[in-house]
Scaffold this motif. Structure first.
Motif, PDB file in Angstrom:
ATOM      1  N   THR A 297      50.183  -9.722  31.414  1.00 51.81           N
ATOM      2  CA  THR A 297      51.650  -9.150  32.712  1.00 51.81           C
ATOM      3  C   THR A 297      52.310  -9.150  34.012  1.00 51.81           C
ATOM      4  O   THR A 297      53.476  -9.706  33.429  1.00 51.81           O
ATOM      5  N   GLY A 373      48.378  -0.873  31.150  1.00 54.17           N
ATOM      6  CA  GLY A 373      46.985  -1.369  31.486  1.00 54.17           C
ATOM      7  C   GLY A 373      45.825  -0.793  31.373  1.00 54.17           C
ATOM      8  O   GLY A 373      44.673  -0.821  31.044  1.00 54.17           O
ATOM      9  N   GLU A 374      46.070   0.582  31.158  1.00 50.00           N
ATOM     10  CA  GLU A 374      45.461   2.148  30.994  1.00 50.00           C
ATOM     11  C   GLU A 374      46.343   3.339  30.819  1.00 50.00           C
ATOM     12  O   GLU A 374      46.835   3.641  30.986  1.00 50.00           O
ATOM     13  N   PRO A 375      45.576   3.802  30.214  1.00 47.55           N
ATOM     14  CA  PRO A 375      46.263   5.185  30.049  1.00 47.55           C
ATOM     15  C   PRO A 375      46.338   5.867  31.912  1.00 47.55           C
ATOM     16  O   PRO A 375      45.332   5.726  32.291  1.00 47.55           O
ATOM     17  N   ASP A 397      56.186   4.211  30.693  1.00 45.59           N
ATOM     18  CA  ASP A 397      54.216   4.166  30.370  1.00 45.59           C
ATOM     19  C   ASP A 397      54.586   3.199  29.068  1.00 45.59           C
ATOM     20  O   ASP A 397      54.168   3.588  28.085  1.00 45.59           O
ATOM     21  N   THR A 398      54.166   2.020  29.728  1.00 43.37           N
ATOM     22  CA  THR A 398      54.179   1.042  28.521  1.00 43.37           C
ATOM     23  C   THR A 398      53.453   0.505  27.587  1.00 43.37           C
ATOM     24  O   THR A 398      51.759  -0.259  28.664  1.00 43.37           O
ATOM     25  N   TRP A 400      50.905  -2.201  25.070  1.00 44.64           N
ATOM     26  CA  TRP A 400      51.059  -3.198  24.714  1.00 44.64           C
ATOM     27  C   TRP A 400      49.123  -4.023  25.745  1.00 44.64           C
ATOM     28  O   TRP A 400      48.412  -3.360  26.289  1.00 44.64           O
ATOM     29  N   GLN A 401      49.280  -5.288  25.094  1.00 47.95           N
ATOM     30  CA  GLN A 401      47.731  -5.800  25.262  1.00 47.95           C
ATOM     31  C   GLN A 401      48.379  -6.998  25.493  1.00 47.95           C
ATOM     32  O   GLN A 401      48.954  -7.464  25.246  1.00 47.95           O
ATOM     33  N   THR A 402      47.140  -7.917  26.058  1.00 47.50           N
ATOM     34  CA  THR A 402      47.220  -9.754  26.450  1.00 47.50           C
ATOM     35  C   THR A 402      47.283 -10.029  24.769  1.00 47.50           C
ATOM     36  O   THR A 402      47.859 -10.947  24.421  1.00 47.50           O
ATOM     37  N   ASP A 487      42.605  -0.025  19.923  1.00 47.74           N
ATOM     38  CA  ASP A 487      42.308   1.826  20.263  1.00 47.74           C
ATOM     39  C   ASP A 487      42.888   2.521  19.992  1.00 47.74           C
ATOM     40  O   ASP A 487      43.507   2.245  18.661  1.00 47.74           O
ATOM     41  N   ILE A 499      47.990   7.000  23.505  1.00 48.40           N
ATOM     42  CA  ILE A 499      46.645   5.761  23.746  1.00 48.40           C
ATOM     43  C   ILE A 499      46.057   6.879  24.467  1.00 48.40           C
ATOM     44  O   ILE A 499      45.660   7.595  25.419  1.00 48.40           O
ATOM     45  N   ARG A 502      40.082   2.465  24.869  1.00 43.89           N
ATOM     46  CA  ARG A 502      39.252   1.787  23.870  1.00 43.89           C
ATOM     47  C   ARG A 502      38.310   2.293  23.016  1.00 43.89           C
ATOM     48  O   ARG A 502      37.648   3.091  23.030  1.00 43.89           O
ATOM     49  N   ILE A 508      37.927  -0.328  30.491  1.00 48.62           N
ATOM     50  CA  ILE A 508      38.603  -0.372  31.389  1.00 48.62           C
ATOM     51  C   ILE A 508      38.690   0.476  32.707  1.00 48.62           C
ATOM     52  O   ILE A 508      38.317   1.442  32.593  1.00 48.62           O
ATOM     53  N   ASN A 513      40.677  -5.671  31.618  1.00 49.90           N
ATOM     54  CA  ASN A 513      39.229  -5.118  30.602  1.00 49.90           C
ATOM     55  C   ASN A 513      37.886  -5.648  31.200  1.00 49.90           C
ATOM     56  O   ASN A 513      37.553  -7.487  31.112  1.00 49.90           O
TER      57      ASN A 513
HETATM   58  O1  PRX Z   1      43.300  -0.216  26.278  1.00 56.84           O
HETATM   59  C1  PRX Z   1      44.943   0.223  26.033  1.00 56.84           C
HETATM   60  C2  PRX Z   1      45.355  -0.619  28.055  1.00 56.84           C
HETATM   61  O2  PRX Z   1      44.636  -1.532  27.699  1.00 56.84           O
HETATM   62  C3  PRX Z   1      44.565  -2.865  26.867  1.00 56.84           C
HETATM   63  C4  PRX Z   1      44.962  -4.138  27.186  1.00 56.84           C
HETATM   64  O3  PRX Z   1      44.627  -4.742  28.006  1.00 56.84           O
HETATM   65  P1  PRX Z   1      45.316  -6.010  28.448  1.00 56.84           P
HETATM   66  O4  PRX Z   1      44.874  -6.877  27.291  1.00 56.84           O
HETATM   67  O5  PRX Z   1      44.365  -6.467  29.701  1.00 56.84           O
HETATM   68  O6  PRX Z   1      46.738  -5.843  28.250  1.00 56.84           O
HETATM   69  C5  PRX Z   1      47.047  -5.284  29.764  1.00 56.84           C
HETATM   70  C6  PRX Z   1      48.694  -5.043  29.960  1.00 56.84           C
HETATM   71  C7  PRX Z   1      49.327  -4.599  28.851  1.00 56.84           C
HETATM   72  C8  PRX Z   1      44.934  -1.861  24.997  1.00 56.84           C
HETATM   73  O7  PRX Z   1      44.332  -2.012  24.312  1.00 56.84           O
HETATM   74  N1  PRX Z   1      46.503  -0.648  27.897  1.00 56.84           N
HETATM   75  C9  PRX Z   1      47.127  -1.630  28.115  1.00 56.84           C
HETATM   76  N2  PRX Z   1      48.774  -0.772  28.804  1.00 56.84           N
HETATM   77  C10 PRX Z   1      48.272   1.009  28.342  1.00 56.84           C
HETATM   78  C11 PRX Z   1      46.879   0.841  27.963  1.00 56.84           C
HETATM   79  N3  PRX Z   1      46.401   2.516  27.534  1.00 56.84           N
HETATM   80  C12 PRX Z   1      47.263   3.033  27.739  1.00 56.84           C
HETATM   81  N4  PRX Z   1      48.443   3.174  28.189  1.00 56.84           N
HETATM   82  C13 PRX Z   1      49.488   2.202  28.236  1.00 56.84           C
HETATM   83  N5  PRX Z   1      50.279   2.249  28.758  1.00 56.84           N
END
Ligand code: PRX
Length: 637
Positions: A297, A373-375, A397-398, A400-402, A487, A499, A502, A508, A513
């Motif tokens: 992020t 980062g999480e729900p 509420d975005t 995405w992932q690494t 996810d 979402i 996981r 998380i 993570n």
């Molecule tokens: O499970 C999802 C959750 O965070 C995971 C990705 O983690 P990381 O690679 O550390 O990146 C976090 C920052 C982008 C995903 O597989 N996650 C991320 N955003 C959300 C989410 N779960 C729900 N809602 C979100 N907005």
């Protein structure tokens, strides 16, 4: 020329449609009209999800720092690029203009060159949230070195693993860091890590806390005197579109962390476009993301995305609770922050403190507020909306992932709004799919399944450093021809995604993570431990907390239980970091296993979550009696 703005629903619909119907034309035109290239590509996209091999803007050359800095100098050189807010509110904030950023990045790049860093070399950055961190990242990019930022909360062992995995010869760090009322001796952690990393020949140390540190002759040097002597001009190296820009490690469900490799051009185009449109950034806005640059992020939405747009981006060194729980709001008021981006765990922690900490501050500058980062649970969403956004700000509420490099699913203000707990609709160019238990894509709109993406987007990670096979197995093997996110998600009748979390062994915790395997490995190193299993259970603030079921080799007297628990957490802290310590430890006589010897985490998860009413059929287990004994023990605790 196409209009790439996403300022109302019909523009989103139009751009989404074009991006799916003709991705190459869409991204090609967007890239050509919005960025500075040294030479143009031969082909916009080449891909094959089976190998897998993904290439965007192949053959083009560019330097991302010219896009982040140089091209803003003429018109906006005096504009603030970075606002630095220190941990201590009584210390002065720093305002770094684009001109100053240019000079500081060039100086740093020249220092790296003087230490022999060449294009393609990996540079480990283990720095706190001070300007040198952002500048170091950009300095690497300036000369084509691949930065590998390691979050400065990770332990010596975790740092050493990451340094060795991508063979960094140089480490950039500081004497220490401030975190609220605490100071942390980062240099001592680096020293400990480097005992195990003989290939590191240079350590450059920024001075931050003025602590006593030891400097190893011929290896360690203070950074500032080197910067003072360096020239403030440095040519931006021409990078191929697909040259690696950085490596960033993320936990896997097993073993070693995965060094996700992001490349240059696609990452640039996608992070810039998502930043501008999702946060609706306007030229004079002040944007603040509270993440650490040690996470994706921070890479995409503190450094690259904002600077690519010539934005003013705020970096905060401290924590939300110092000197009190009003600190975030104090900062919003002080700098008239317009876009604010944080994590559900921070929102929950702040909500728990009540509104008194918000009341003294004027938050009317806010226009868009975000979460990642999480729900996000419904209660936290409403609190954020009511008290922070004051029901005036769209919440993005975005999701995405690494691995994805940029935001894939999110509300877009003025195009479509959010609804609590929903990440809503795919961003332009993103084609999500839900898969059923048989591995087939679900065609019904309203559905629940595993979340995949069926077409590449420009900022997808291209490989795992040194292990392409693992990249293939982790992301492209579960469902042939699809990228699998790990996810689960639900889709409502309007196609909006929610979402659910996981579906693998990644948990998380406070937005971080954590793979269960490395934690279990750390626990199993304790001499009295025979076996362990970690599961997550719901936690009010952290989202999930960690519960460890542990069997000991020999019974330990109950007085000694507490000591062993402390030792186990100390071990985890030293092997991984304090973020991975267990909230709850239960010593058991055994762990429930299948007849093939696999630990049944599903059952342990239910016990940890205090939901034992329906454990399903346990009669086929190797040792069903263990289940009841664990439940009895929890009830008498
Ligand atoms: O499970 C999802 C959750 O965070 C995971 C990705 O983690 P990381 O690679 O550390 O990146 C976090 C920052 C982008 C995903 O597989 N996650 C991320 N955003 C959300 C989410 N779960 C729900 N809602 C979100 N907005």
């Amino acid at each position: 020329m196409a209009d790439f703005e996403l300022t109302n629903r019909s523009k989103y619909n139009q751009n989404y449609k074009t991006s799916i119907a003709n991705p190459e034309a869409f991204w090609g035109e967007l890239a050509e009209t919005n960025f500075l290239w040294k030479s143009k590509w031969n082909k916009v996209l080449e891909f094959d999800f089976l190998s897998p091999k993904i290439e965007w803007f192949k053959g083009a050359t560019l330097n991302i720092t010219e896009n982040c800095i140089d091209r803003h100098l003429k018109q906006n050189g005096h504009k603030t690029a970075i606002i630095f807010e220190p941990n201590d509110p009584n210390q002065e904030s720093e305002f770094i203009s684009y001109i100053e950023l240019h000079h500081r990045v060039n100086r740093f790049a020249n220092v790296l060159k003087s230490k022999g860093v060449l294009k393609g070399d990996r540079v480990c950055i283990y720095l706190p949230m001070i300007p040198e961190l952002a500048i170091a990242v950009l300095a690497c990019a300036r000369i084509g070195a691949i930065h590998s930022v390691v979050f400065a909360g990770f332990s010596a062992t975790a740092l050493a693993t990451r340094i060795k995995d991508c063979d960094c010869k140089i480490v950039l760090t500081s004497d220490g860091s401030f975190r609220g009322a605490k100071t942390i001796n980062l240099k001592a952690i680096v020293d400990e890590a480097l005992v195990d990393c003989p290939n590191v020949s240079t350590v450059l140390v920024a001075q931050r806390i003025h602590s006593e540190i030891t400097m190893k002759t011929n290896r360690d040097e203070w950074l500032q005197p080197l910067l003072d002597q360096a020239s403030e001009s440095c040519e931006a190296v021409a990078m191929d579109a697909e040259d690696p820009l950085f490596i960033l490690y993320t936990s896997g469900s097993t073993g070693q962390p995965k060094g996700m490799v992001h490349t240059t051009a696609g990452y640039m185009v996608y992070t810039a476009y998502t930043f501008k449109t999702i946060f609706q950034y306007q030229p004079n806005d002040v944007y603040w993301c509270t993440a650490d640059i040690g996470w994706i992020t921070g890479h995409s939405y503190i450094v690259y995305g904002p600077l690519l747009n010539g934005a003013t981006t705020l970096m905060f060194e401290g924590v939300p609770s110092y000197p009190d729980y009003g600190r975030f709001w104090d900062i919003v008021q002080k700098f008239k922050v317009n876009q604010f981006y944080t994590a559900p765990t921070a929102i929950r922690a702040l909500a728990k403190q009540g509104e008194a900490f918000l009341k003294p501050y004027d938050l009317s500058s806010l226009k868009v507020i975000g979460t990642v980062g999480e729900p996000i649970n419904e209660e936290a969403w409403h609190w954020y909306n009511t008290h922070v956004g004051q029901q005036q700000c769209p919440i993005v509420d975005t999701w995405w992932q690494t691995e994805t490099g940029g935001i894939l699913i999110s509300p877009i203000p003025h195009c479509f709004s959010g609804k609590p707990t929903y990440a809503t609709l795919p961003f332009v160019g993103i084609q999500p799919a839900l898969m059923d238990d048989n591995g087939n894509e679900i065609s019904d709109t309203k559905a629940e399944g595993r979340l995949c993406i069926k077409f590449p987007w420009p900022s997808i990670a291209r490989t795992i450093w040194g292990n392409h096979e693992r990249y293939k197995n982790t992301y492209f093997s579960a469902f042939e021809g699809y990228y699998f996110s790990g996810d689960g998600a639900k889709r409502d009748e309007n196609g909006h995604y929610r979402i659910t979390g996981r579906v693998d062994d990644v948990i998380i915790v406070s937005g971080h993570n954590l793979g269960t395997a490395p934690i279990e490995d750390a626990i199993n190193e304790h001499k009295q431990v025979a076996e362990s299993a970690i599961v997550g259970y719901p936690h009010d603030i952290k989202g999930n907390a960690l519960y460890g079921f542990i069997t000991l080799k020999k019974a330990v007297s109950s007085e000694n239980h507490e000591n062993v628990k402390k030792e186990i957490n100390a071990l985890i802290s030293s092997k991984i970091g304090p973020i991975a310590t267990l909230d709850n430890i239960q010593f058991t006589t055994g762990l429930p296993k299948t007849r093939s010897g696999k630990i049944m985490r599903r059952i342990l998860r239910k016990i940890a979550g205090n939901d034992t009413s329906n454990l399903g059929d346990i009669s086929t287990l190797l040792n069903p009696e263990v289940v009841q004994s664990i439940i009895n023990q929890t009830q008498t605790k």
